[in-house]
Design a protein around this motif. Structure first.
Motif, PDB file in Angstrom:
ATOM      1  N   LEU A  30       2.707  -5.741   2.021  1.00 36.71           N
ATOM      2  CA  LEU A  30       2.657  -6.602   3.210  1.00 36.71           C
ATOM      3  C   LEU A  30       4.010  -6.606   3.896  1.00 36.71           C
ATOM      4  O   LEU A  30       4.981  -6.018   3.423  1.00 36.71           O
ATOM      5  CB  LEU A  30       2.218  -8.021   2.808  1.00 36.71           C
ATOM      6  CG  LEU A  30       2.960  -8.673   1.617  1.00 36.71           C
ATOM      7  CD1 LEU A  30       4.235  -9.353   2.068  1.00 36.71           C
ATOM      8  CD2 LEU A  30       2.033  -9.689   0.949  1.00 36.71           C
ATOM      9  N   ARG A  31       4.043  -7.279   5.053  1.00 34.08           N
ATOM     10  CA  ARG A  31       5.297  -7.485   5.795  1.00 34.08           C
ATOM     11  C   ARG A  31       5.827  -8.837   5.345  1.00 34.08           C
ATOM     12  O   ARG A  31       5.173  -9.873   5.571  1.00 34.08           O
ATOM     13  CB  ARG A  31       4.997  -7.484   7.282  1.00 34.08           C
ATOM     14  CG  ARG A  31       4.295  -6.199   7.763  1.00 34.08           C
ATOM     15  CD  ARG A  31       3.475  -6.434   9.041  1.00 34.08           C
ATOM     16  NE  ARG A  31       4.331  -6.706  10.178  1.00 34.08           N
ATOM     17  CZ  ARG A  31       4.592  -5.820  11.157  1.00 34.08           C
ATOM     18  NH1 ARG A  31       3.992  -4.631  11.160  1.00 34.08           N
ATOM     19  NH2 ARG A  31       5.395  -6.132  12.133  1.00 34.08           N
ATOM     20  N   SER A  32       7.022  -8.871   4.728  1.00 38.41           N
ATOM     21  CA  SER A  32       7.465 -10.117   4.074  1.00 38.41           C
ATOM     22  C   SER A  32       7.587 -11.263   5.078  1.00 38.41           C
ATOM     23  O   SER A  32       7.348 -12.418   4.729  1.00 38.41           O
ATOM     24  CB  SER A  32       8.786  -9.895   3.335  1.00 38.41           C
ATOM     25  OG  SER A  32       9.772  -9.416   4.222  1.00 38.41           O
ATOM     26  N   GLY A  33       7.924 -10.930   6.335  1.00 37.74           N
ATOM     27  CA  GLY A  33       8.063 -11.982   7.337  1.00 37.74           C
ATOM     28  C   GLY A  33       6.764 -12.745   7.569  1.00 37.74           C
ATOM     29  O   GLY A  33       6.783 -13.940   7.901  1.00 37.74           O
ATOM     30  N   ASP A  34       5.626 -12.071   7.361  1.00 39.88           N
ATOM     31  CA  ASP A  34       4.324 -12.696   7.608  1.00 39.88           C
ATOM     32  C   ASP A  34       4.070 -13.898   6.700  1.00 39.88           C
ATOM     33  O   ASP A  34       3.286 -14.786   7.025  1.00 39.88           O
ATOM     34  CB  ASP A  34       3.192 -11.683   7.396  1.00 39.88           C
ATOM     35  CG  ASP A  34       3.109 -10.662   8.530  1.00 39.88           C
ATOM     36  OD1 ASP A  34       3.940 -10.742   9.463  1.00 39.88           O
ATOM     37  OD2 ASP A  34       2.219  -9.795   8.472  1.00 39.88           O
ATOM     38  N   LEU A  35       4.735 -13.911   5.517  1.00 37.78           N
ATOM     39  CA  LEU A  35       4.471 -15.013   4.581  1.00 37.78           C
ATOM     40  C   LEU A  35       5.363 -16.215   4.841  1.00 37.78           C
ATOM     41  O   LEU A  35       5.327 -17.197   4.117  1.00 37.78           O
ATOM     42  CB  LEU A  35       4.650 -14.530   3.129  1.00 37.78           C
ATOM     43  CG  LEU A  35       3.541 -13.603   2.598  1.00 37.78           C
ATOM     44  CD1 LEU A  35       3.682 -13.433   1.094  1.00 37.78           C
ATOM     45  CD2 LEU A  35       2.144 -14.151   2.909  1.00 37.78           C
ATOM     46  N   LYS A  36       6.183 -16.135   5.919  1.00 40.26           N
ATOM     47  CA  LYS A  36       6.999 -17.317   6.261  1.00 40.26           C
ATOM     48  C   LYS A  36       6.137 -18.417   6.861  1.00 40.26           C
ATOM     49  O   LYS A  36       6.356 -19.595   6.612  1.00 40.26           O
ATOM     50  CB  LYS A  36       8.093 -16.908   7.272  1.00 40.26           C
ATOM     51  CG  LYS A  36       9.208 -16.096   6.590  1.00 40.26           C
ATOM     52  CD  LYS A  36      10.493 -16.103   7.413  1.00 40.26           C
ATOM     53  CE  LYS A  36      11.570 -15.297   6.688  1.00 40.26           C
ATOM     54  NZ  LYS A  36      11.837 -14.009   7.343  1.00 40.26           N
ATOM     55  N   CYS A  49      -2.544  -7.108   5.178  1.00 39.72           N
ATOM     56  CA  CYS A  49      -2.012  -6.558   3.938  1.00 39.72           C
ATOM     57  C   CYS A  49      -3.008  -5.526   3.433  1.00 39.72           C
ATOM     58  O   CYS A  49      -4.138  -5.457   3.905  1.00 39.72           O
ATOM     59  CB  CYS A  49      -1.787  -7.648   2.886  1.00 39.72           C
ATOM     60  SG  CYS A  49      -3.302  -8.382   2.230  1.00 39.72           S
ATOM     61  N   ILE A  50      -2.543  -4.697   2.489  1.00 41.32           N
ATOM     62  CA  ILE A  50      -3.483  -3.807   1.807  1.00 41.32           C
ATOM     63  C   ILE A  50      -3.326  -4.004   0.299  1.00 41.32           C
ATOM     64  O   ILE A  50      -2.237  -4.330  -0.193  1.00 41.32           O
ATOM     65  CB  ILE A  50      -3.264  -2.304   2.156  1.00 41.32           C
ATOM     66  CG1 ILE A  50      -1.913  -1.800   1.618  1.00 41.32           C
ATOM     67  CG2 ILE A  50      -3.407  -2.039   3.647  1.00 41.32           C
ATOM     68  CD1 ILE A  50      -1.815  -0.288   1.545  1.00 41.32           C
ATOM     69  N   GLY A  51      -4.428  -3.830  -0.417  1.00 38.12           N
ATOM     70  CA  GLY A  51      -4.328  -3.762  -1.877  1.00 38.12           C
ATOM     71  C   GLY A  51      -3.700  -2.431  -2.241  1.00 38.12           C
ATOM     72  O   GLY A  51      -3.951  -1.417  -1.586  1.00 38.12           O
ATOM     73  N   ILE A  52      -2.873  -2.425  -3.275  1.00 35.48           N
ATOM     74  CA  ILE A  52      -2.149  -1.189  -3.613  1.00 35.48           C
ATOM     75  C   ILE A  52      -1.991  -1.107  -5.139  1.00 35.48           C
ATOM     76  O   ILE A  52      -1.851  -2.134  -5.808  1.00 35.48           O
ATOM     77  CB  ILE A  52      -0.780  -1.159  -2.882  1.00 35.48           C
ATOM     78  CG1 ILE A  52      -0.159   0.256  -2.932  1.00 35.48           C
ATOM     79  CG2 ILE A  52       0.179  -2.190  -3.455  1.00 35.48           C
ATOM     80  CD1 ILE A  52       0.988   0.433  -1.933  1.00 35.48           C
ATOM     81  N   THR A  53      -2.045   0.102  -5.669  1.00 33.90           N
ATOM     82  CA  THR A  53      -1.831   0.259  -7.116  1.00 33.90           C
ATOM     83  C   THR A  53      -0.460   0.872  -7.368  1.00 33.90           C
ATOM     84  O   THR A  53       0.131   1.481  -6.474  1.00 33.90           O
ATOM     85  CB  THR A  53      -2.909   1.143  -7.773  1.00 33.90           C
ATOM     86  OG1 THR A  53      -2.792   2.466  -7.260  1.00 33.90           O
ATOM     87  CG2 THR A  53      -4.309   0.609  -7.532  1.00 33.90           C
TER      88      THR A  53
END
Lengths: 399, 399
Positions: A56-62, A88-92
């Motif tokens: 994800l883009r960390s700024g989005d969780l502000k 966001c995307i799920g990622i392994t």
């Protein structure tokens, strides 16, 4: 009489690079690189997720603790578009982090419901759980230097960078001859005043550390004609190693026979114990001949002190360096020479200590068999103190 | 979650001796003795002259400095009669000292003229320059213990004592599978988001320290059916080692597939960094399965910490013991786990020091390739101090 250093300098002047061979990756363990190995691309080759979770883009969780789930990306696949705000995307683990995503939140710190993911951690540090492209090594940077010996992790690094064939130093050819009327092949049960040839096996085994394989010949008797026949054959090898017959005894024909074969002596005798009567020479074809005394520990010591450094030099390897450990007990010596003595490494309360094994001198091959390697009592020192750090040489070197 | 010690105890309960094989002496290097090796006779087998010189009765030189020369004895031959008062024999290194002679005077300390020898040293110490029968080892005493690995000097001792064939522990069979859609064979040049299989080579190379040779298989994709096919074949080996697919990600099918094959889990996850998601289980035929995470340093660490001790236990070897060296610089850690980190050994002014290499975490196989081995930062310690002795594990063990 030369010191060890003087003798070794003379020897190393005659080392000669035996050329290069390309061999399959599978066969490279303990071989030596003949060229610098470069990274074929950046490593990691992409911004790699170090966790199973959500990119994800960390700024989005502000502003919010929930994002829209737009894709499930697995390692081996990739997500082409740039990540948009609020997504966001799920990622392994091992998958490439998409452009504009700057962080991965672990799956343990999130809950997904339909196309929404809710995160239980905030704030989120930008860059976390991502191994960034090129942070381990950049494309075309040197991964492994020429002269490096190939350990398992180095073999893995060669695999990672796509080296199915590897340029390594060719191995010098080596011939080994034990001499002496008293020396019998292992398969024979001789009379009580005979002994079995053990030196050929010691030398052969020590050479195997460098992936050099040599046959065992039958011992040669103390007969100048027989010795000449054997050495004439042996001197065709890059390195001829002889044991026995080099001292001042009535049956010590080896130096004379070698000189009769036009082998130029570099020196005879070194200030070392055991193994003082060492004779070294060079053939007309510039091959080297090591003629060692016959006692087993003298042979094994001469290998570690003179022959192994010579082989490393031929292969283009860095010099052999000892490891230093403290002595577990003090040790005295009476000679004015450098003395090598067989030791074990003891673990003493989470410390490693060098401990001398019981040892009756250079004929005592049993002591060498009990030992982990040799330690050095330097010429100028009458006593090695308890706890003093000494140079230790394992029989089989690590790298 | 288990500690390393708890996990290792569970693993070692399933070690199983793979039996004994008699192999030719020439092939025994790095193999492990399956029986105690006894001395076949006394060593030295006779009172052996340690010098070229004259064998005599030391008391005779109290009254005279000259003796009658009655024989010239060479190594490989023997002098039957007892030595009479006033007599001496010429003797070479390695020859048996005759009965009633109790000392050897060096050739350098004597001058012969016809049948008389004049000695320039007096008094002479009884016993000098003789290696006495049985002083190294007595007939039927244990020369090498069962479970000992065969170094070159040990191979020489086996030769000396007449072992043309040697009973060694059979080697366990090992199968290795790398898994992951992103993992490609070394020969393939995949797209940028793929990586080449390096773990198979690391494991294979580390196993070679124990003379175990295994083929490299193509990586298996993250597909339960393909994994099941590969593991069903691999679980026939005494030891199956898998890398990748053992964590919590969407494509981590390995534990599920293994359990569907009736492989009983011993544990999943250990308090270790790197390599925490380790899964270990036992097949119905009591073979062991190590399923490791996919990152290169996690794989190499799991080998040193779990698989190598298991193999040593199977072979009947003593436990792996680290070497302790001082840290060259301090080190901090943030986790509460035992942490292994890649290090080189630096020679610093005749001391050996452990120095951490630059390291970006368990995906950084480049760091492992630069390292000489791993050092341990124990769980309870936030900081390792400069000069503090730490446990060091070389990639390839000495013995």
């Amino acid at each position: 009489m030369h010191t060890i250093r003087e003798a070794l300098n003379l020897i190393l002047q005659h080392s000669r690079y035996p050329g290069t061979a390309i061999i399959p990756l599978e066969h490279t363990l303990y071989r030596v690189l003949a060229e610098d190995i470069l990274a074929d691309r950046d490593y990691p080759p992409f911004n790699r997720s170090a966790m199973d979770g959500y990119a994800l883009r960390s700024g989005d969780l502000k502003d919010s603790n929930s994002l829209k789930l737009v894709y499930e990306l697995r390692a081996g696949d990739h997500f082409e578009p740039r990540l948009q705000p609020g997504e966001c995307i799920g990622i392994t683990t091992g998958a490439p982090v998409p452009a504009d995503a700057d962080t991965v939140v672990r799956v343990e710190d999130a809950a997904s419901a339909g196309s929404r993911v809710t995160f239980s951690v905030a704030p989120v540090r930008g860059g976390q759980n991502i191994a960034f492209r090129g942070e381990d090594i950049r494309a075309q940077d040197v991964l492994l230097l020429k002269g490096t010996s190939i350990t398992a992790p180095r073999q893995a690094a060669l695999a990672m960078t796509g080296h199915t064939g590897v340029a390594v130093s060719r191995l010098p050819s080596v011939a080994i001859y034990s001499t002496g009327n008293e020396v019998q092949p292992v398969r024979k049960n001789g009379p009580p005043h005979h002994i079995r040839d053990s030196n050929s096996y010691a030398l052969r085994g020590l050479l195997q550390s460098y992936a050099i394989h040599t046959p065992v010949h039958d011992p040669v008797p103390d007969d100048p004609a027989a010795l000449k026949r054997a050495f004439r054959k042996g001197m065709q090898a890059d390195i001829l190693i002889i044991s026995g017959g080099v001292s001042r005894g009535a049956a010590d024909y080896v130096p004379g026979v070698l000189e009769a074969l036009d082998i130029q002596p570099l020196f005879h005798r070194v200030r070392i114990k055991p193994g003082n009567p060492l004779w070294v020479g060079v053939t007309p074809a510039k091959n080297i001949v090591f003629a060692l005394p016959g006692n087993p520990v003298a042979v094994q010591t001469a290998f570690k002190v003179f022959i192994e450094p010579f082989i490393r030099s031929c292969l283009g390897m860095p010099p052999l360096r000892p490891y230093y450990f403290p002595m577990n007990i003090p040790r005295r010596k009476r000679t004015a020479f450098d003395e090598y003595f067989p030791v074990v490494l003891h673990g003493v309360d989470k410390h490693t200590r060098v401990h001398p094994v019981a040892y009756n001198g250079s004929g005592d091959g049993i002591a060498a068999a009990h030992a982990d390697g040799l330690a050095l009592h330097p010429a100028g020192r009458e006593t090695l103190e308890q706890q003093e750090e000494v140079a230790f040489y394992p029989w089989h070197h690590w790298f």
